[in-house]
Enzyme design. Structure first.
Site, PDB file in Angstrom:
ATOM      1  N   GLU A 186      -7.939  -5.250   5.376  1.00 15.69           N
ATOM      2  CA  GLU A 186      -7.922  -4.755   3.916  1.00 15.69           C
ATOM      3  C   GLU A 186      -6.684  -5.470   3.352  1.00 15.69           C
ATOM      4  O   GLU A 186      -6.658  -5.787   2.229  1.00 15.69           O
ATOM      5  CB  GLU A 186      -7.733  -3.207   3.791  1.00 15.69           C
ATOM      6  CG  GLU A 186      -9.165  -2.565   4.190  1.00 15.69           C
ATOM      7  CD  GLU A 186      -9.036  -1.207   4.114  1.00 15.69           C
ATOM      8  OE1 GLU A 186      -8.609  -0.602   5.215  1.00 15.69           O
ATOM      9  OE2 GLU A 186      -9.381  -0.368   3.380  1.00 15.69           O
ATOM     10  N   ARG A 189     -12.994  15.724   7.798  1.00 16.99           N
ATOM     11  CA  ARG A 189     -13.595  15.929   6.475  1.00 16.99           C
ATOM     12  C   ARG A 189     -15.257  16.159   6.703  1.00 16.99           C
ATOM     13  O   ARG A 189     -15.758  15.379   7.790  1.00 16.99           O
ATOM     14  CB  ARG A 189     -13.552  14.613   5.494  1.00 16.99           C
ATOM     15  CG  ARG A 189     -12.303  14.618   4.612  1.00 16.99           C
ATOM     16  CD  ARG A 189     -12.103  13.484   4.085  1.00 16.99           C
ATOM     17  NE  ARG A 189     -11.088  12.602   4.555  1.00 16.99           N
ATOM     18  CZ  ARG A 189     -11.004  11.268   4.016  1.00 16.99           C
ATOM     19  NH1 ARG A 189     -11.773  10.809   3.273  1.00 16.99           N
ATOM     20  NH2 ARG A 189      -9.954  10.803   4.534  1.00 16.99           N
ATOM     21  N   HIS A 208     -13.051   2.839  -0.067  1.00 14.15           N
ATOM     22  CA  HIS A 208     -13.013   1.577   1.105  1.00 14.15           C
ATOM     23  C   HIS A 208     -13.605   0.259   0.524  1.00 14.15           C
ATOM     24  O   HIS A 208     -14.093  -0.550   1.254  1.00 14.15           O
ATOM     25  CB  HIS A 208     -13.759   1.941   2.430  1.00 14.15           C
ATOM     26  CG  HIS A 208     -13.160   3.196   3.120  1.00 14.15           C
ATOM     27  ND1 HIS A 208     -14.057   4.333   3.643  1.00 14.15           N
ATOM     28  CD2 HIS A 208     -11.918   3.484   3.447  1.00 14.15           C
ATOM     29  CE1 HIS A 208     -13.219   5.028   4.244  1.00 14.15           C
ATOM     30  NE2 HIS A 208     -12.097   4.741   4.149  1.00 14.15           N
ATOM     31  N   ASN A 253       0.790  -1.100  -0.163  1.00 17.06           N
ATOM     32  CA  ASN A 253       0.008   0.280  -0.107  1.00 17.06           C
ATOM     33  C   ASN A 253       0.901   1.218  -0.097  1.00 17.06           C
ATOM     34  O   ASN A 253       1.373   1.468   0.779  1.00 17.06           O
ATOM     35  CB  ASN A 253      -0.909  -0.077   1.033  1.00 17.06           C
ATOM     36  CG  ASN A 253      -1.878   1.205   1.447  1.00 17.06           C
ATOM     37  OD1 ASN A 253      -1.667   2.107   0.462  1.00 17.06           O
ATOM     38  ND2 ASN A 253      -2.676   1.146   2.267  1.00 17.06           N
ATOM     39  N   ARG A 309      -2.434  -1.948  -3.663  1.00 21.41           N
ATOM     40  CA  ARG A 309      -3.757  -1.391  -3.526  1.00 21.41           C
ATOM     41  C   ARG A 309      -3.707   0.013  -4.260  1.00 21.41           C
ATOM     42  O   ARG A 309      -2.423   0.595  -4.366  1.00 21.41           O
ATOM     43  CB  ARG A 309      -3.736  -0.695  -1.937  1.00 21.41           C
ATOM     44  CG  ARG A 309      -5.071   0.039  -1.821  1.00 21.41           C
ATOM     45  CD  ARG A 309      -4.858   0.921  -0.271  1.00 21.41           C
ATOM     46  NE  ARG A 309      -6.142   1.575  -0.206  1.00 21.41           N
ATOM     47  CZ  ARG A 309      -6.193   2.645   0.330  1.00 21.41           C
ATOM     48  NH1 ARG A 309      -5.046   3.068   0.773  1.00 21.41           N
ATOM     49  NH2 ARG A 309      -7.193   3.323   0.502  1.00 21.41           N
TER      50      ARG A 309
END
Ligand code: AMP
Length: 401
Positions: free
Chosen positions: A386, A243, A182, A7, A93
Site C-alpha cells: 500500500e 469483526r 482497502h 500513514n 493515507r
C-alpha cells in the site's frame, strides 16, 4: 529527489521514504503507542553496503507533533533524508474520502476542510489522518502534499451496488451508502495481476481478496471496481479478525432488547469481539491454523466459517462480473495461508477454478501462480504494497500539476 509516505493512525505513525525516480524504498519506520508512556520508534534502512540497519528509540512520544519530529530526526540520523528540501512530495493515507474524492488530490485548505467534513463517516481514522497532514504541512509548507484515499478506488461502483435498500432520503441526507475500503491495496494488486498476465487491465475481470486482520473483496471490471464487500464502514462483508462482517441486522435489535446491550456495547461486540475471535477466542490466523491442525474443533470451525464466507463472495462476484479471469489473494492471510486459499477454492471446479494444491503450498516473495494447468481462472498470490501505491499515486499527482 524523494517521496515520503505517511500513514497517521490514532496512536501510531507509519512512514516510508522512496527514491522518486524508481520508487525503491530508502527507509521504513513506525512510531507506536503515541501519547502513551510505552511509546517506541523504529526505522529500518539499508546502509551503503546494502546491509539492513535499524534505529530504535524508546522515549515517550506525547503526540503526533512530536512523532513527526522524531520521524524527521531518525531519517536525518540514518542519512536517508538530511533535509526536507530533498522531498519532491509527501503522500498521506486518508481512510475516508466519501463521495468527494474519486482520486488522489493535492492537499490545500479546501481539501482539508472536505476531509474534516467526512469525520462523522470515519470518526476514528480521519481525525488521525488529518493530524498527520496538519503537522507535516506546518513543517514542510513548500513541499507538495497529496491525499490518497482508501475509498477512492471504489467510487466507480454503480448506484445499484452502492445503495442499500433503505429509505432513499437516508442516502440523500446522511450519505448512507457503500463506500468500501482497502482501495489502494485492491487497485495495486489488480494492476500487478494484469501486468503478470501480460494483458491490458481494460480486458480483464478480476476478483481481489485483501485478507488481513481487516478483510475485503472487490470485483474489478476492466480496471474499475464494480463492487466491494466492505460497506459504509469497514464492518460489512467478510469474516475478519475481530469483526463480524455480514449478519442479520435484526440480531442487534434482538440483543438490545433481550440482553440490554446499549449502542456502544453492540458496536464493540461487532467490531472488537466477533469474527474469528468471537468464534474461537483468537483473532490471529496463524495461531488459529496451528490450533486447527492440532485438532482444536473451535479453531477448525472459525477457519471453515471464514473460508465459506470468502467462497460465497467469490461466487457472488463471479456473477456480478459475468465471469472472472483472475482471482488474487493478498494481505497477511491471503499471502500466507495456504489453508484458507484451499478451503475457499474447494468445490469451485465447475466454475473453472482449479487450485494446484502443491503450488498452493509454495512460498515466495514474488507473484505466485497457484492454479492448475487446466484452470480457466488464474489464481494468483500477490504481496500487497500500500505504501508503494500511495507513493506512485502521489507522484502521479505531482507530475500532473
Ligand atoms: P495483515 O493485517 O495484512 O498484517 O494480516 C494479519 C493477519 O495475517 C493475521 O491474522 C495473521 O495471523 C495472518 N498471517 C500472517 N502470517 C500468516 C501465516 N504464515 N499463516 C496464516 N496466517 C498468517
Amino acid at each position: 529527489m524523494k517521496i515520503l509516505v505517511l500513514n497517521s493512525g490514532s496512536s501510531s505513525l507509519k512512514f516510508q521514504l522512496f527514491i522518486k525516480e524508481d520508487l525503491s524504498v530508502l527507509a521504513s519506520g513506525l512510531i507506536e503507542q503515541i501519547g502513551n508512556s510505552s511509546s517506541g520508534a523504529s526505522l529500518s534502512f539499508p546502509d551503503p553496503s546494502g546491509l539492513e540497519k535499524k534505529l530504535t528509540r524508546n522515549d515517550p512520544v506525547a503526540d503526533h507533533r512530536q512523532a513527526i519530529k522524531v520521524m524527521a530526526e531518525m531519517l536525518q540520523e540514518s542519512g536517508t533524508l538530511v533535509d526536507t528540501s530533498e522531498l519532491a512530495g509527501i503522500g498521506h493515507r486518508v481512510v475516508h474520502g466519501g463521495e468527494a474524492f474519486h482520486q488522489p488530490v493535492r492537499i490545500d485548505d479546501t481539501v482539508i476542510a472536505a476531509i474534516e467534513e467526512l469525520v462523522p463517516l470515519a470518526p476514528l481514522h480521519n481525525p488521525a489522518n488529518l493530524m498527520g497532514i496538519r503537522v507535516t504541512m506546518e513543517h514542510t509548507a513548500n513541499t507538495p502534499q497529496v491525499a490518497v484515499f482508501d475509498t477512492a478506488f471504489h467510487q466507480s461502483i454503480p448506484e445499484h451496488a452502492y445503495l442499500y435498500a433503505l429509505p432513499y432520503n437516508l442516502y440523500e441526507e446522511h450519505k448512507v451508502r457503500r463506500y468500501g475500503f482497502h482501495g489502494t491495496s485492491h487497485s495495486f494488486v489488480a494492476r500487478r495481476a494484469a501486468a503478470h498476465l501480460k494483458k491490458p487491465i481494460a480486458e480483464l475481470n478480476i476478483i481481489t481478496l485483501h485478507l488481513g486482520n481487516g478483510a475485503s473483496a472487490a470485483a474489478i471490471c476492466g480496471g474499475k471496481c464494480i463492487d466491494t464487500s466492505m460497506g459504509m464502514t469497514p464492518l460489512e462483508g467478510l469474516v475478519m479478525g475481530t469483526r463480524s462482517g455480514d449478519l442479520d441486522p435484526a440480531i442487534l435489535f434482538y440483543l438490545g432488547r433481550e440482553s440490554g446491550l446499549d449502542m456502544d456495547e453492540l458496536d464493540s461486540l461487532l467490531n472488537k469481539e466477533s469474527g474469528l475471535k468471537g468464534i474461537c477466542g483468537e483473532n490471529d490466523m496463524r495461531t488459529i491454523s496451528q490450533a486447527a491442525e492440532q485438532g482444536d474443533s473451535q479453531a477448525k470451525l472459525a477457519l471453515t466459517i471464514f473460508s465459506y464466507r470468502l467462497k460465497k463472495y467469490i461466487g457472488a462476484y463471479m456473477a456480478a462480473l459475468g465471469g472472472v479471469d483472475a482471482i488474487v489473494f493478498t494481505g497477511g492471510i491471503g499471502e500466507n495461508s495456504a489453508m484458507v486459499r484451499e478451503l475457499s477454492c474447494q468445490g469451485l471446479e465447475r466454475l473453472g477454478i482449479h487450485l494446484d494444491t502443491e503450488r498452493n503450498r509454495l512460498r515466495q516473495k514474488e507473484i505466485l501462480e497457484i492454479h492448475a494447468a487446466d484452470s480457466r481462472v488464474s489464481l494468483l498470490v500477490i504481496p500487497t504494497d500500500e505504501e508503494y501505491e500511495i507513493a506512485r499515486q502521489t507522484l502521479q499527482v505531482i507530475n500532473k500539476d
